[in-house]
Design an enzyme around this catalytic site. Structure first.
Site, short mmCIF file in Angstrom:
data_model
loop_
_atom_site.label_atom_id
_atom_site.label_comp_id
_atom_site.label_asym_id
_atom_site.label_seq_id
_atom_site.Cartn_x
_atom_site.Cartn_y
_atom_site.Cartn_z
N GLU A 1 0.84 -1.20 0.00
CA GLU A 1 0.00 0.00 0.00
C GLU A 1 0.87 1.25 0.00
OE1 GLU A 1 -3.78 -0.19 1.80
OE2 GLU A 1 -3.37 1.60 3.03
N THR B 1 -3.81 4.95 -1.37
CA THR B 1 -4.80 5.44 -0.41
C THR B 1 -5.37 6.79 -0.84
OG1 THR B 1 -3.16 6.56 0.97
CG2 THR B 1 -3.65 4.27 1.48
N GLY C 1 -14.20 5.75 5.21
CA GLY C 1 -13.24 6.85 5.39
C GLY C 1 -13.32 7.43 6.78
#
Length: 296
Positions: free
Chosen positions: A23, A54, A114
């Site tokens: 990531e 992200t 989120g």
């Protein structure tokens, strides 16, 4: 290396191959951009199953996230997974972003509620004309695109979940809406991950759950990160790290050793793979791979 549009993450994992994924986050400036691409270049030879990019708080990095994900799709052999959150977007804006990603050749997305617009720890407030829950975002993506969808899972339960059973039902709702795989926030104890998988199975959330790994390279920054999700570093970890508090090199080495042991335990427990939170650097991940005897 080509990635067939038709082959989902679930199908990849079902082949029995372990998934290793990385990531990254959108950099703030040119120096950060160079560091990101260096990390991607150094990790690409490991042939990860996917890499994810992200999304900043409140959707602030939307354009950079799309641009980086697009560049990965265009210039590398890696399979990019774009993050998308409910924060700060109407359903029309979300539809536009999905169209941008699809045009860029991106066919996997991580659908996330989120963090609250006010930051972690503040009350969650949905955007007018937007969505409230991740399962609604999964449903929207499923209705408007052919994209494959991943979601988040939480080894110790989401901070806003009433209890662990409620947390499992939320994962089930995301699965029912069309999610095909899940990635956890960073796992601190292997037993938490195993318990999460059992809870998911018990409620019928039948999707592969990949544990998230973040090696502890700096004790204070990790403690702050864990605090944001209202968790605590396990005592058995702090007991191993505290003696090296004044020796950054020794602390880093012990952090890598702890992460390696965690990875081995998770894989032995049947995890379908490992997802590394790289913080846009490759060195720690490559060291863990060497310890696990995973080679290029």
């Amino acid at each position: 290396m080509t990635h067939a549009q038709g082959q989902s993450m679930r199908e990849r994992l079902a082949r029995g191959d372990r998934s290793f994924s990385f990531e990254f986050f959108p950099p703030k400036d040119e120096a950060g951009e160079q560091q990101l691409w260096q990390a991607i270049t150094e990790l690409e030879p490991y042939g990860p199953t996917f890499v994810s990019v992200t999304y900043g708080a409140g959707g602030t990095t939307r354009d950079r996230t799309v641009a980086i994900t697009e560049r990965i799709a265009r210039e590398t052999g890696l399979l990019p997974v774009a993050h998308l959150t409910c924060v700060g977007h109407t359903t029309d804006e979300l539809t536009t972003i999905l169209a941008d990603l699809a045009r860029a050749g991106v066919d996997h997305v991580m659908a996330l509620r989120g963090d609250p617009p006010g930051g972690p720890g503040t009350a969650w407030t949905p955007t007018d004309g937007g969505l409230t829950y991740a399962n609604e975002l999964v449903a929207l993506i499923r209705a408007r695109t052919d994209m494959r969808i991943g979601v988040a899972a939480f080894p110790e339960g989401h901070v806003d979940a009433a209890d662990l059973d409620h947390d499992a039902r939320v994962l089930k709702a995301k699965y029912d809406a069309g999610a095909e795989f899940a990635v956890t926030e960073m796992v601190l104890r292997a037993s938490d991950y195993v318990a999460l998988v059992e809870r998911a199975a018990a409620v019928g959330a039948d999707l592969p759950i990949i544990p998230g790994i973040m090696p502890i390279l700096n004790l204070r920054s990790m403690e702050r990160m864990v605090e944001l999700s209202r968790r605590q570093l396990p005592e058995e970890i702090t007991a191993r790290l505290t003696p090296h508090a004044d020796d950054p090199a020794r602390l880093r080495a012990e952090g890598i050793a702890i992460a390696t042991e965690l990875c081995e335990t998770l894989l032995d427990a049947g995890a379908p793979g490992l997802h590394f939170y790289t913080l846009n650097r490759s060195k720690a991940t490559r060291e863990i791979f060497a310890n696990l005897q995973i080679t290029v």
